[in-house]
Motif scaffolding. Structure first.
Motif, PDB file in Angstrom:
ATOM      1  N   UNK A 667      11.121  -0.778  -8.104  1.00  0.00           N
ATOM      2  CA  UNK A 667      12.417  -0.112  -7.943  1.00  0.00           C
ATOM      3  C   UNK A 667      12.234   1.299  -7.402  1.00  0.00           C
ATOM      4  N   UNK A 668      11.268   2.005  -7.930  1.00  0.00           N
ATOM      5  CA  UNK A 668      11.031   3.378  -7.493  1.00  0.00           C
ATOM      6  C   UNK A 668      10.544   3.418  -6.052  1.00  0.00           C
ATOM      7  N   UNK A 669       9.618   2.539  -5.700  1.00  0.00           N
ATOM      8  CA  UNK A 669       9.125   2.522  -4.320  1.00  0.00           C
ATOM      9  C   UNK A 669      10.232   2.124  -3.346  1.00  0.00           C
ATOM     10  N   UNK A 670      11.067   1.169  -3.743  1.00  0.00           N
ATOM     11  CA  UNK A 670      12.179   0.753  -2.889  1.00  0.00           C
ATOM     12  C   UNK A 670      13.096   1.929  -2.567  1.00  0.00           C
ATOM     13  N   UNK A 671      13.223   2.845  -3.504  1.00  0.00           N
ATOM     14  CA  UNK A 671      14.091   4.005  -3.327  1.00  0.00           C
ATOM     15  C   UNK A 671      13.360   5.224  -2.765  1.00  0.00           C
ATOM     16  N   UNK A 672      12.159   4.996  -2.216  1.00  0.00           N
ATOM     17  CA  UNK A 672      11.473   6.047  -1.495  1.00  0.00           C
ATOM     18  C   UNK A 672      10.616   6.969  -2.333  1.00  0.00           C
ATOM     19  N   UNK A 673      10.256   6.556  -3.555  1.00  0.00           N
ATOM     20  CA  UNK A 673       9.296   7.324  -4.339  1.00  0.00           C
ATOM     21  C   UNK A 673       7.887   6.872  -3.970  1.00  0.00           C
ATOM     22  N   UNK A 674       6.966   7.808  -3.934  1.00  0.00           N
ATOM     23  CA  UNK A 674       5.563   7.512  -3.642  1.00  0.00           C
ATOM     24  C   UNK A 674       4.854   7.297  -4.974  1.00  0.00           C
ATOM     25  N   UNK A 675       4.038   6.263  -5.049  1.00  0.00           N
ATOM     26  CA  UNK A 675       3.419   5.874  -6.312  1.00  0.00           C
ATOM     27  C   UNK A 675       2.102   6.594  -6.537  1.00  0.00           C
ATOM     28  N   UNK A 676       1.951   7.108  -7.766  1.00  0.00           N
ATOM     29  CA  UNK A 676       0.665   7.545  -8.303  1.00  0.00           C
ATOM     30  C   UNK A 676       0.305   6.518  -9.354  1.00  0.00           C
ATOM     31  N   UNK A 677      -0.725   5.715  -9.108  1.00  0.00           N
ATOM     32  CA  UNK A 677      -0.943   4.625 -10.038  1.00  0.00           C
ATOM     33  C   UNK A 677      -2.361   4.117 -10.103  1.00  0.00           C
ATOM     34  N   UNK A 678      -2.621   3.420 -11.183  1.00  0.00           N
ATOM     35  CA  UNK A 678      -3.875   2.689 -11.342  1.00  0.00           C
ATOM     36  C   UNK A 678      -3.784   1.364 -10.596  1.00  0.00           C
ATOM     37  N   UNK A 679      -4.910   0.742 -10.400  1.00  0.00           N
ATOM     38  CA  UNK A 679      -4.941  -0.587  -9.775  1.00  0.00           C
ATOM     39  C   UNK A 679      -4.701  -1.626 -10.861  1.00  0.00           C
ATOM     40  N   UNK A 680      -3.419  -1.710 -11.258  1.00  0.00           N
ATOM     41  CA  UNK A 680      -3.018  -2.549 -12.376  1.00  0.00           C
ATOM     42  C   UNK A 680      -1.723  -3.253 -12.025  1.00  0.00           C
ATOM     43  N   UNK A 681      -1.543  -4.475 -12.532  1.00  0.00           N
ATOM     44  CA  UNK A 681      -0.308  -5.199 -12.315  1.00  0.00           C
ATOM     45  C   UNK A 681       0.055  -5.295 -10.848  1.00  0.00           C
ATOM     46  N   UNK A 682       1.348  -5.157 -10.568  1.00  0.00           N
ATOM     47  CA  UNK A 682       1.827  -5.249  -9.190  1.00  0.00           C
ATOM     48  C   UNK A 682       1.541  -3.986  -8.389  1.00  0.00           C
ATOM     49  N   UNK A 683       1.007  -2.941  -9.021  1.00  0.00           N
ATOM     50  CA  UNK A 683       0.586  -1.754  -8.260  1.00  0.00           C
ATOM     51  C   UNK A 683      -0.351  -2.145  -7.120  1.00  0.00           C
ATOM     52  N   UNK A 684      -1.218  -3.106  -7.389  1.00  0.00           N
ATOM     53  CA  UNK A 684      -2.194  -3.514  -6.382  1.00  0.00           C
ATOM     54  C   UNK A 684      -1.479  -4.058  -5.152  1.00  0.00           C
ATOM     55  N   UNK A 685      -0.481  -4.906  -5.390  1.00  0.00           N
ATOM     56  CA  UNK A 685       0.247  -5.492  -4.265  1.00  0.00           C
ATOM     57  C   UNK A 685       1.137  -4.462  -3.565  1.00  0.00           C
ATOM     58  N   UNK A 686       1.665  -3.505  -4.323  1.00  0.00           N
ATOM     59  CA  UNK A 686       2.445  -2.428  -3.698  1.00  0.00           C
ATOM     60  C   UNK A 686       1.544  -1.607  -2.785  1.00  0.00           C
ATOM     61  N   UNK A 687       0.339  -1.303  -3.267  1.00  0.00           N
ATOM     62  CA  UNK A 687      -0.602  -0.527  -2.439  1.00  0.00           C
ATOM     63  C   UNK A 687      -0.969  -1.294  -1.173  1.00  0.00           C
ATOM     64  N   UNK A 688      -1.186  -2.592  -1.306  1.00  0.00           N
ATOM     65  CA  UNK A 688      -1.474  -3.402  -0.117  1.00  0.00           C
ATOM     66  C   UNK A 688      -0.318  -3.341   0.879  1.00  0.00           C
TER      67      UNK A 688
END
Length: 835
Positions: A667-688
């Protein structure tokens, strides 16, 4: 069918004049007010009833079309559904938002004034309920024959207030003013039984039979809520169960003057649907929770089978016409319940009954944490559900025979796979039951599914290769962009047209615009306006002044040690120390929100720490305007819709290998927020999807975290390597942030220095370095806003529509159904509003 012979009802016109008339009629005839005495809440209810009227014809035609075509249907069983406010979403899905706004203005009412009066339906706690709501939206938008089933909790989990920095739970009475969206169904009433004993006998054919007798009985009554898809063509149904006593009161006690005892049975029965997730820290709470879960699945299965048998006599057809999805383990008792119905009520032999049951159910796993995998004491199941106890034992016996045949002599494997944890006190493993009783098990992100196959459910994967599949979670763009962020939605529509709303992959066309300075500037101005709105809300509700020109750094989610709000707070304290030492830092507003479970002491202590650190920061003139920390209480769907469009940095910092997926990150990325995150859960697919240069990754990955835990290093080594971290830990231990109680944070410090189970100290230095990189990027506006645009542009794969298609093709085996539209004009024009 008889209903097919009935003429369709006239369609409801939705132009502003007709809508205004409809709202006025509903105010008079349903709410019972006139324009002189009506309050804003009365106008809200009148508008809701008018919108509901426009859903009903489509709702009925949708249901008729399912019967007419004899389609396979999906039944989504979830203990939580976080729907959010329904007025604006209903208007958007019907395509009449502007018309409704104009209609209300004719009546002297502003939509924006009344919409915030609508309470969030308090039917969930967190991501589980938000995912369930998104799935219902996706099924209806795609025209899939889907039904949601849950419990109509009278009170939500709790309303979170902050008192002196501590979370205090208050009743969340969301039904106080009624619910204009639901249809009570007093005629849809099913008995649900508990306790008693089981009679065993042999019938005339020599067949062993069982009868469950001497039970106590509670009635489950249905409440239906229409669920429209975008465009309003398909309107599915959410059916929620409310507990009713089998009799209202005991007249004998009443006549004797004992009025309390006269209604005691009624109150005990109706407590079943009183509150979401009664605390399982007490024996009474655990029993009530198990009763809730069985009450829910028993009523649901009775209803599903009633619907099935209206048109089919052969129960062997059940898997061809019914797909039941278990959202987590809470509905897993549906498996032995369906077996009980087939065996005891339909005299079916075990083997065909089990084949039908397994082919009907599928299970979504949402957690890897052992303590979060639900188990129930054998003793409690025996007392409340004695027949189910027998069936569970028989399921386990037959299952273990299959394991022995495949892996002879492997007793350790048998112990690991058994449905019963034999270590006293003996407990049923509900995740094991859900796997054994389902034909498909799915994880909710690529990493999570891989960890299920390799670790948590590795023995099941070895036994049944291919049963565990992946369906990465998704979010509905209708709720989380079109409705939550109308400014950004309008900008996207201006560039792409409206097609992106139902085809989120179209957002990829925005990617080249990341290099367009004019588009980046438009994107930035929208974010700034959303930040201004949030700053005003914070001032209005909390009395705090935050600067909209600072970086809005957001972490919003349930408070839990594995989600590591503590890591965020340690860094905020380090930033405060830097500013006090004269080190220049990027001006930043850190925003936290989330609830802690009532019995979760450490999570509640983390909330208190957030407030204590904020108190120190906000009273220090040297940090004024340069650093703020805000905790927004009572996080729910509507609060999320206020925060997410304004977020610039999205913190998704769970310990790698602990978060199944997450949907807040999407939801946050869809609204234009940039992610600071670990390589966990769907974070990995968002980073890809967004690219590594538009995502701030840090810390240990899942394998590294597992290895580090096995090595059991002394956490103090991390303090020795990082002086900033050591100072913050010393401040916590010494009471710097809690001068009124200097030992308050000793439990947090002891947990970090004793085991650091969630590797907060181990990841701090990498986390702080990533935050430095965030600061550098934010100081370069062209770079930052290009990253923000790319995040929005890359979110197509995280649409709930893609998730639902995955389920439909890989698990449910269902196809879309397009209801037939048969509008009829009114026979006479509607009465006109007085001028």
């Amino acid at each position: 069918m008889a209903s097919e012979a009935l003429p369709p009802l006239p369609s409801q016109p939705s132009d502003p004049a007709a809508l205004a008339q409809a709202i006025l009629e509903r105010l008079f005839f349903t709410v019972g007010k006139d324009t002189v005495t009506a309050t804003d809440r009365d106008w809200l209810h009148a508008a809701a009833y008018a919108v509901r009227d426009r859903l009903v014809e489509r709702w009925m035609e949708t249901q008729r079309s399912y019967y007419r075509r004899d389609v396979k249907r999906v039944y989504y069983l979830s203990m939580e559904f976080l729907l959010g406010r329904l007025l604006v979403s209903g208007l958007i899905n019907l395509g009449i938002l502007d018309e409704a706004r104009a209609a209300l203005r004719r009546l002297g009412i502003e939509l924006e004034r009344i919409r915030d009066l609508e309470p969030d339906a308090a039917l969930g706690n967190g991501g589980l309920g938000r995912l369930a709501a998104c799935l219902l939206d996706g099924m209806a938008t795609l025209g899939l024959p889907g039904y949601g089933y849950g419990i109509r909790y009278e009170y939500g989990m709790f309303y979170q207030r902050i008192e002196n920095g501590w979370q205090v739970e208050h009743p969340e009475n969301w039904l106080r003013y009624g619910n204009p969206w639901e249809f009570p169904r007093p005629e849809v009433l099913y008995p649900v039984r508990f306790g008693g004993r089981v009679l065993q006998f042999t019938d005339a054919a020599g067949r062993l039979c069982h009868r469950w007798v001497d039970t106590e009985e509670v009635m489950a009554m249905a409440y239906d809520t229409p669920v429209p898809g975008y465009g309003g063509r398909t309107v599915n149904n959410l059916r929620l169960w409310s507990a009713k006593a089998s009799r209202d009161f005991d007249l004998r006690y009443f006549n004797e003057g004992d009025y309390i005892e006269a209604v005691a049975e009624k109150n005990r029965s109706e407590n079943l649907s009183r509150v979401l997730y009664p605390s399982d820290t007490t024996e009474m709470g655990r029993e009530l929770r198990l009763r809730q879960e069985y009450f829910f699945v028993s009523a649901t299965l009775q209803d599903i089978l009633y619907r099935f048998r209206k048109t089919h006599g052969d129960l062997e057809l059940l898997p061809e016409k019914v797909a039941i999805q278990l959202n987590d383990t809470h509905p897993a008792l549906a498996i032995p319940e369906l077996m009980r119905i087939l065996l005891d009520e339909h005299a079916m032999a075990w083997e065909p009954a089990w084949e039908i049951t397994r082919a009907t159910f599928a299970y979504t796993n949402h957690t890897l944490l052992p303590e979060a995998l639900e188990t129930w004491p054998v003793e409690l199941v025996a007392r409340l559900l004695p027949r189910h106890l027998q069936i569970l034992y028989e399921i386990n016996r037959r299952f273990l025979e299959e394991v022995r045949a495949r892996f002879p002599g492997d007793e350790a494997r048998l112990q690991r796979l058994s449905l019963v944890e034999e270590t006293p006190p003996r407990r049923f493993r509900m995740a094991h039951l859900a796997v054994v009783g389902s034909h498909r098990v799915n994880g909710v992100s690529a990493l999570h599914t891989g960890l299920l196959r390799r670790e948590a459910l590795a023995d099941f994967e070895a036994l049944w290769p291919g049963r565990i599949v992946n369906c990465t979670n998704g979010i509905t763009p209708r709720r989380w962009l079109l409705q939550a962020n109308p400014r950004l939605a309008a900008l996207i529509t201006e560039r792409l047209g409206e097609g992106w709303v139902t085809d989120l992959d179209r957002l990829a066309e925005l990617a080249p615009l990341a290099e367009d300075a004019a588009f980046r500037d438009a994107f930035r101005r929208i974010k700034q306006a959303n930040k201004q709105d949030l700053a005003e809300r914070i001032h209005h509700h909390l009395g705090l002044d935050v600067r909209p020109d600072t970086l809005f750094d957001v972490q919003v989610k349930r408070i839990h040690e594995y989600k590591r709000q503590l890591l965020n707070l340690l860094h905020v304290a380090a930033l405060y120390n830097d500013l006090r030492a004269g080190i220049e830092r990027l001006p930043r507003t850190v925003i936290l929100a989330g609830k802690a479970a009532p019995g979760y002491r450490m999570a509640k202590l983390i909330i208190k720490l957030a407030h204590d650190i904020a108190e120190v920061i906000h009273h220090d003139p040297e940090t004024a305007g340069r650093l703020s920390l805000v905790f927004i209480p009572n996080y729910d769907v509507s609060t999320a819709a206020d925060i997410i469009p304004a977020a610039e940095l999205s913190q998704q910092i769970s310990t790698a290998g602990t978060e199944a997926s997450g949907t807040g990150n999407m939801k946050l990325a869809l609204n234009g927020a940039v992610t600071l995150g670990t390589l966990d859960g769907a974070n990995i697919e968002i980073r890809e999807a967004v690219g590594g240069d538009a995502f701030f990754a840090f810390g240990l990955d899942a394998e590294e975290a597992a290895r580090l835990r096995r090595a059991r290093p002394d956490p103090r080594t991390w303090l020795e390597a990082d002086a900033r971290l050591a100072r913050v830990i010393d401040q916590l231990a010494s009471g710097f942030f809690s001068p009124d109680d200097r030992g308050r944070y000793r439990p947090l410090v002891d947990a970090l220095l004793g085991e650091d189970r969630f590797l907060v100290l181990a990841d701090f230095t990498a986390y702080a370095a990533a935050q430095e990189a965030v600061e550098a990027a934010y100081r370069d506006p062209a770079r930052w806003w290009a990253m923000a645009v790319r995040n929005t542009a890359a979110m197509g794969r995280f649409s709930i529509d893609r998730t639902v298609r995955d389920y439909a093709a890989r698990i449910w085996g269902v196809e879309p159904v397009t209801p037939r539209r048969r509008p009829r004009p009114r026979t006479s024009p509607p009465p006109r509003l007085p001028r």
